[in-house]
Design an enzyme around this catalytic site. Structure first.
Site, short mmCIF file in Angstrom:
data_model
loop_
_atom_site.label_atom_id
_atom_site.label_comp_id
_atom_site.label_asym_id
_atom_site.label_seq_id
_atom_site.Cartn_x
_atom_site.Cartn_y
_atom_site.Cartn_z
N ASP A 200 -5.71 -5.76 10.40
CA ASP A 200 -7.05 -5.15 10.39
C ASP A 200 -8.17 -6.15 10.07
O ASP A 200 -9.29 -6.02 10.57
CB ASP A 200 -7.12 -3.95 9.42
N LYS B 15 0.80 -1.23 0.00
CA LYS B 15 0.00 0.00 0.00
C LYS B 15 0.83 1.29 0.00
O LYS B 15 0.48 2.27 0.66
CB LYS B 15 -0.95 0.01 1.20
C1 BGC Z 1 -2.01 -5.83 3.57
C2 BGC Z 1 -2.88 -6.55 4.56
C3 BGC Z 1 -4.06 -5.69 4.96
C4 BGC Z 1 -4.79 -5.19 3.73
C5 BGC Z 1 -5.98 -4.31 4.07
C6 BGC Z 1 -2.85 -5.29 2.42
O1 BGC Z 1 -2.05 -4.52 1.58
O2 BGC Z 1 -1.01 -6.68 3.07
O3 BGC Z 1 -2.14 -6.94 5.70
O4 BGC Z 1 -4.92 -6.46 5.76
O5 BGC Z 1 -3.91 -4.48 2.91
O6 BGC Z 1 -5.62 -3.20 4.81
#
Ligand code: BGC
Length: 491
Positions: free
Chosen positions: A216, A180
């Site tokens: 989360d 992200k």
């Molecule tokens: C992460 C996860 C997370 C999800 C939603 C992903 O990019 O790898 O750990 O739960 O985003 O936030």
């Protein structure tokens, strides 16, 4: 509900666009060429079923401990709330461009929360790990100061850290890889709880007692399970996407022989699938498009989290933009002028939502919002037909995202194979996209087998409340186990 067994190729709302084109005596040939160019964005049920098979295979590999795209990370959360949890907790929530600090009071089914949101500037997201955790500690100190919590006895803290973490206990976890848009150095491979504690020690004025580190999705599952004890799956479709679910320990070969600190082998454990990385081993090549390749190539982590890049809010708008750019370059949109739409990230996911609502709400099909958005981006020569086609592309991208997510959820429902299952869902795409939740629900219903009954439940602030609940359950279980041990030794 049972699977329909049909292999239908749905063309979302294209009929409607076609009728609009006739009304306005618009170039239908153009529309048909666009439809043809975008054909690969429409997924058949057969393709979705293939995804389900491949994803489950990848998950089994992950559970067995072999190298796998889908990591299937044990969370060490092996019990859901029983409704008696109470007390005062702190929660930290880091997972996107905002970071939150919360003070939560649990009292029966009641929750009282005070919190503060802090921005995480891009320079910090991509700077050093030390600077990132100093920023977190700084925000915490400010919050504690403002809420007179600094001198309070150390409150149990739940740390929602929404990135893939390889945990070996409830309070420890090494970051596997950033996602992200984060890229802070020196964190991958390190225990994030230690980094947080070190940052607090560096500033000396705050003390913390981390009793739980969680994803989360786990917070989402726990927050829903608190309301609805059939909740077995937690899903996030926001900036990123991911799911967790309750798995039987006898189906987790990599945890063979596992006993907790009280020598007990739990029956089940929540597994954080990290399904965003599905396809990183090539499993999705049969349906990825040249546009998906372009989005991936220009991202901060090429080759990683390919399923996430076809679904989540961080990428959906960009995915639509590269399709529109390509169509403009082919002379099928905007009179062949592609300059304005060629600026990377000029078309955020909220535009996809707004344009999709134009398609829903606009009875006269004037596409006012769509026109406005394109004009604001700087596109010149926008015709009514362009607006209809842009809306068509947006609906294809969001429908594909919903159907891909549906394949993942349906696969988990089939695997769990219980009669009644609630799926807790949260995230900006699920909350704010006008048709995504309905499309998701309808497709899950088609893809599940047998007589499974499921319901999707919007999770109320899983990352905050869920963190307090995990912390509360951990505290309760610890006390219960200690009490049991004391009674046993008295005998
Ligand atoms: C992460 C996860 C997370 C999800 C939603 C992903 O990019 O790898 O750990 O739960 O985003 O936030």
């Amino acid at each position: 509900m049972s699977a329909s067994g049909k292999c239908s190729k749905m063309r979302p709302r294209f009929e409607m666009l076609k009728s609009m084109s006739y009304q306005n005596s618009i170039d239908v040939t153009n529309n048909e060429m666009i439809q043809e160019a975008c054909e690969r964005l429409v997924l058949s049920d057969q393709q979705l079923r293939r995804i389900m098979v491949l994803m489950e295979k990848s998950m089994e590999q992950g559970l067995s401990g072999k190298k796998a795209a889908v990591k299937m990370l044990p969370t060490y959360v092996d019990a859901v709330p029983n409704g008696t949890e109470k007390g005062d907790f702190l929660a930290l929530d880091l997972g996107g461009t905002n970071f939150r600090v919360l003070h939560i009071k649990l009292e029966g089914k009641e929750t009282k929360m005070t919190g503060k949101i802090f921005r995480v500037p891009e320079s910090i997201m991509r700077g050093t790990g030390e600077a990132l955790f100093d920023h977190i500690a700084d925000c915490m100190a400010k919050f504690m100061e403002e809420n007179n919590l600094k001198d309070a006895t150390k409150l149990p803290l739940g740390f929602t850290f929404s990135f893939p973490c390889e945990q070996d206990g409830l309070t420890r976890g090494k970051l596997v890889t950033w996602t992200k848009g984060f890229k802070a150095s020196g964190v991958e491979g390190a225990d994030v709880v230690t980094l947080l504690r070190d940052a607090c020690h560096r500033r000396k004025d705050i003390d913390i007692d981390v009793v739980a580190l969680l994803n989360d999705t786990v917070g989402t599952l726990m927050a829903c399970a608190f309301q609805e004890n059939t909740c077995q799956i937690g899903v996030i479709v926001g900036t990123g996407t991911n799911a967790c679910y309750m798995e039987r320990l006898d189906r987790i070969p990599k945890l063979a022989g596992y006993v907790d600190e009280h020598n007990v082998t739990p029956e089940e454990m929540i597994i954080n699938t990290e399904w965003g990385a599905f396809g990183d081993d090539g499993a999705l090549s049969f349906l990825r498009t040249k546009w998906d390749d372009a989005v991936d190539r220009e991202s901060i982590n090429p080759g990683q989290h390919l399923y996430e890049k076809m679904i989540s809010g961080m990428y959906m708008g960009e995915c639509a933009r590269v399709v529109l750019e390509d169509l403009a370059k082919q002379g099928l949109l905007f009179g062949g002028h592609s300059d304005a739409i060629s600026t990377p990230h000029c078309f955020p996911t909220k535009f996809v939502s707004e344009i999709d609502s134009d398609l829903l709400e606009d009875d006269d099909r004037t596409f006012q919002k769509t026109y406005q958005i394109l004009e604001d981006i700087g596109v010149e020569m926008i015709t009514a037909n362009d607006c209809a086609n842009v809306a068509y592309v947006c609906s294809l991208i969001s429908t594909r995202a919903a159907h891909l997510t549906a394949a993942g959820i349906a696969m988990l429902l089939n695997r769990i194979n219980k009669k009644h299952v609630t799926v807790g869902v949260d995230g900006s795409v699920y909350r704010f996209h006008p048709t995504y939740p309905t499309l998701l629900d309808a497709k899950i219903a088609e893809l599940i087998v047998g007589d499974i009954e499921y319901k999707l439940m919007l999770s109320e602030d899983g990352s905050g409340r869920g963190a307090a609940l995990v912390a509360a359950v951990a505290t309760r279980l610890k006390e219960e186990k200690l009490a049991a041990a004391a009674t046993a030794s008295e005998r």
